[in-house]
Enzyme design. Structure first.
Site, PDB file in Angstrom:
ATOM      1  N   CYS A 166       3.036   0.607  -8.001  1.00  0.00           N
ATOM      2  CA  CYS A 166       3.004   1.782  -7.534  1.00  0.00           C
ATOM      3  C   CYS A 166       3.860   2.213  -6.536  1.00  0.00           C
ATOM      4  CB  CYS A 166       1.459   1.917  -7.030  1.00  0.00           C
ATOM      5  SG  CYS A 166       0.657   3.707  -6.338  1.00  0.00           S
TER       6      CYS A 166
ATOM      7  N   CYS B 288      -4.362   6.761  -2.013  1.00  0.00           N
ATOM      8  CA  CYS B 288      -2.682   6.796  -1.324  1.00  0.00           C
ATOM      9  C   CYS B 288      -3.248   6.957   0.399  1.00  0.00           C
ATOM     10  CB  CYS B 288      -1.948   8.202  -1.413  1.00  0.00           C
ATOM     11  SG  CYS B 288      -2.851   9.556  -1.772  1.00  0.00           S
TER      12      CYS B 288
ATOM     13  N   CYS C 230       2.795  13.823   2.687  1.00  0.00           N
ATOM     14  CA  CYS C 230       3.075  15.160   1.912  1.00  0.00           C
ATOM     15  C   CYS C 230       2.137  16.686   2.932  1.00  0.00           C
ATOM     16  CB  CYS C 230       1.833  14.818   0.958  1.00  0.00           C
ATOM     17  SG  CYS C 230       1.709  15.287  -0.219  1.00  0.00           S
TER      18      CYS C 230
ATOM     19  N   GLY D 154       3.244  10.981  -1.578  1.00  0.00           N
ATOM     20  CA  GLY D 154       3.946  12.194  -1.678  1.00  0.00           C
ATOM     21  C   GLY D 154       3.975  12.972  -3.482  1.00  0.00           C
ATOM     22  N   GLU D 155       3.972  13.974  -3.326  1.00  0.00           N
ATOM     23  CA  GLU D 155       4.311  15.039  -4.703  1.00  0.00           C
ATOM     24  C   GLU D 155       5.563  14.859  -5.241  1.00  0.00           C
ATOM     25  OE1 GLU D 155       2.092  16.192  -6.504  1.00  0.00           O
ATOM     26  OE2 GLU D 155       3.703  16.753  -7.664  1.00  0.00           O
TER      27      GLU D 155
ATOM     28  N   ASN E  24     -11.863   6.845  -1.925  1.00  0.00           N
ATOM     29  CA  ASN E  24     -11.378   5.940  -1.175  1.00  0.00           C
ATOM     30  C   ASN E  24     -11.786   5.943   0.282  1.00  0.00           C
ATOM     31  OD1 ASN E  24     -10.557   3.119  -0.587  1.00  0.00           O
ATOM     32  ND2 ASN E  24      -8.949   3.636  -2.388  1.00  0.00           N
TER      33      ASN E  24
ATOM     34  N   CYS F 124      -4.207  18.194   0.692  1.00  0.00           N
ATOM     35  CA  CYS F 124      -5.541  17.746   0.079  1.00  0.00           C
ATOM     36  C   CYS F 124      -6.661  17.415   0.633  1.00  0.00           C
ATOM     37  CB  CYS F 124      -5.522  16.864  -1.714  1.00  0.00           C
ATOM     38  SG  CYS F 124      -4.464  16.949  -2.553  1.00  0.00           S
TER      39      CYS F 124
ATOM     40  N   CYS G 119      -7.325  13.104   0.556  1.00  0.00           N
ATOM     41  CA  CYS G 119      -6.119  12.228   1.022  1.00  0.00           C
ATOM     42  C   CYS G 119      -5.561  11.533   2.403  1.00  0.00           C
ATOM     43  CB  CYS G 119      -5.628  12.655   0.084  1.00  0.00           C
ATOM     44  SG  CYS G 119      -3.182  11.636  -0.602  1.00  0.00           S
TER      45      CYS G 119
ATOM     46  N   SER H 198      -3.714  15.375 -11.465  1.00  0.00           N
ATOM     47  CA  SER H 198      -4.874  15.141 -10.031  1.00  0.00           C
ATOM     48  C   SER H 198      -5.579  16.018 -10.444  1.00  0.00           C
ATOM     49  CB  SER H 198      -4.098  15.128  -8.759  1.00  0.00           C
ATOM     50  OG  SER H 198      -3.569  13.348  -8.977  1.00  0.00           O
TER      51      SER H 198
ATOM     52  N   GLU I  74       4.292   3.461   1.445  1.00  0.00           N
ATOM     53  CA  GLU I  74       3.342   2.173   0.448  1.00  0.00           C
ATOM     54  C   GLU I  74       4.026   1.997  -0.677  1.00  0.00           C
ATOM     55  OE1 GLU I  74      -0.608   2.461   1.492  1.00  0.00           O
ATOM     56  OE2 GLU I  74      -1.518   3.792  -0.550  1.00  0.00           O
TER      57      GLU I  74
END
Ligand code: SAH
Ligand code: SF4
Length: 376
Positions: free
Chosen positions: A107, A343, A114, A168-169, A300, A118, A121, A222, A94
């Site tokens: 963004c 994300c 990923c 993603g990281e 979120n 986390c 996420c 983060s 996205e």
């Protein structure tokens, strides 16, 4: 023939020069090509009028300029956009555009999925699918310029800032991300200032330590927790690289920058987990000697997550305690979460074909009403 052609979209200037030299061409052609591709948005060699017919024909035999494909577009009444971009692995990633007074932020994603998992996420819950190529990373900026009709335009620019805060990281896809951000800052391409390109990381210490050798972009960390016990739960990578090492690496990066830039510390506020007054106090003490501003992000929610967003009063108390401790604090929030900055949410659902349509339509309706609100 697609597949056998070399894609020039993600090539840095030096890579493009080397490629041209391998064809027996002069390296200065690289700048001409880059201007066509990244400033004018031209991907058809035949439209490149200052390049000889002979070279255009040669290029067509061996090369192509191939951006990724947009699978879905969403737009909101206030000028926000969200796109699902399909990458070669078949996954959707996205990309979000958020216009604000005096600037427009894009963004973008660096990986499909990923691996870092986390706990808060949605992208992490999908697992890792693939690294994006440099062409797929810069291709997002290319596509957004095309969709916003801003190629070839002078000031004011529609996209002034790029943040790697999608899926993603970024620091686990290091080389491709470095190549792509060099194109973002290259004058012959997008010419973005180093202050306006931000890499967001969950804290990959070895990569932060060598970052200065490759870029002087801005850095967001983060953090999400003020102590290792809690951060180990939220950001599993913390078990490998604890907070003290991560902050030390971030400070080292800032110290090497020639200007006095600060890091952005991102902190998601999750009800009852990391939003107590004690956490704010601990955070204020922890960051005392880190040059930074703090961005609070109300959690979120997404399907299947066990967390809830902090209450408004918890958010404002948390913010006030940090302000009183002398920090610059912003709060990021959106009215319609679905088109917001969190994300992975929407892609997770679109990729889930079995339950796709009902939810997708609901998302689309909500996206149409979404308005981001930044509270200072
Ligand atoms: N992997 C990088 C960059 C992508 S995540 C990183 O972790 O920094 C970008 C930002 O979105 C991070 O700050 C991340 O913590 C945040 N984010 C992830 N899930 C979220 C959620 N459910 N609600 C709000 N923000 C979220
Ligand atoms: Fe990966 Fe960032 Fe999501 Fe963590 S927050 S799982 S690092 S994308």
């Amino acid at each position: 023939m697609a597949g056998t052609l070399t894609n020039l979209l993600g090539m840095s200037r030096s890579q493009l020069e080397a490629f041209l030299e391998s064809l027996g061409e002069k390296p200065f052609r690289a700048v001409q090509l880059q201007k066509w591709i990244h400033q004018q948005g031209v991907i058809d060699f035949d439209a490149m009028s200052n390049i000889s017919k002979a070279l255009r024909d040669k290029l067509k035999q061996v090369a192509e300029i191939r951006p990724p494909r947009i699978r879905e577009s969403f737009s909101a009444a206030d000028g926000c956009y969200k796109w699902i971009v399909e990458v070669e692995s078949g996954s959707g990633v996205e990309m979000v555009y958020i216009p604000e007074a005096g600037r427009g932020t894009l963004c973008i994603s660096s990986q499909a999925g990923c691996s870092l998992d986390c706990s808060f996420c949605a992208t992490g819950k999908q697992g890792f699918n693939s690294d994006l190529t440099a062409a797929e990373i810069i291709g997002q900026l290319w596509l957004a310029n095309r969709e916003l009709d801003s190629f070839g335009q002078r000031m004011p620019r529609r996209i002034t800032n790029v943040v790697l805060m999608g899926m993603g990281e970024p620091l686990l896809n290091f080389d491709n991300v470095m190549n792509a951000i060099s194109l973002m800052m290259e004058d012959n391409c997008y010419g973005l200032s180093k202050r306006r390109v931000t890499i967001s990381t969950s804290g990959v210490v070895p990569a932060i330590r060598r970052l200065h050798e490759f870029t002087d972009a801005s850095l967001a960390l983060s953090l999400h927790a003020p102590n290792d016990a809690l951060r180990n739960e939220l950001v599993p990578l913390n078990r490998r690289y604890p907070i003290s090492e991560v902050l030390d690496a971030v400070k080292g990066y800032l110290e090497r920058l020639p200007d006095s830039r600060v890091a952005t510390i991102e902190y998601i506020l999750i009800a009852g987990v990391n939003d107590h007054r004690q956490h704010a106090r601990e955070l204020a003490a922890l960051l005392r000697d880190v040059p930074c501003k703090i961005n609070l992000i109300p959690f979120n929610p997404f399907d299947g997550s066990e967390y809830a967003r902090s209450s408004n009063s918890a958010i404002s108390t948390f913010r006030k305690m940090l302000l009183d401790a002398g920090y610059t604090v912003t709060i990021r929030t959106t009215r319609g979460d679905e088109i917001g900055a969190a994300c992975g949410q929407l892609v997770g659902q679109v990729d889930d074909r079995t339950r796709r349509s009902a939810r997708y339509l609901a998302q689309r309706e909500a996206a149409a009403e979404a308005v981001p609100v930044t509270v200072r």
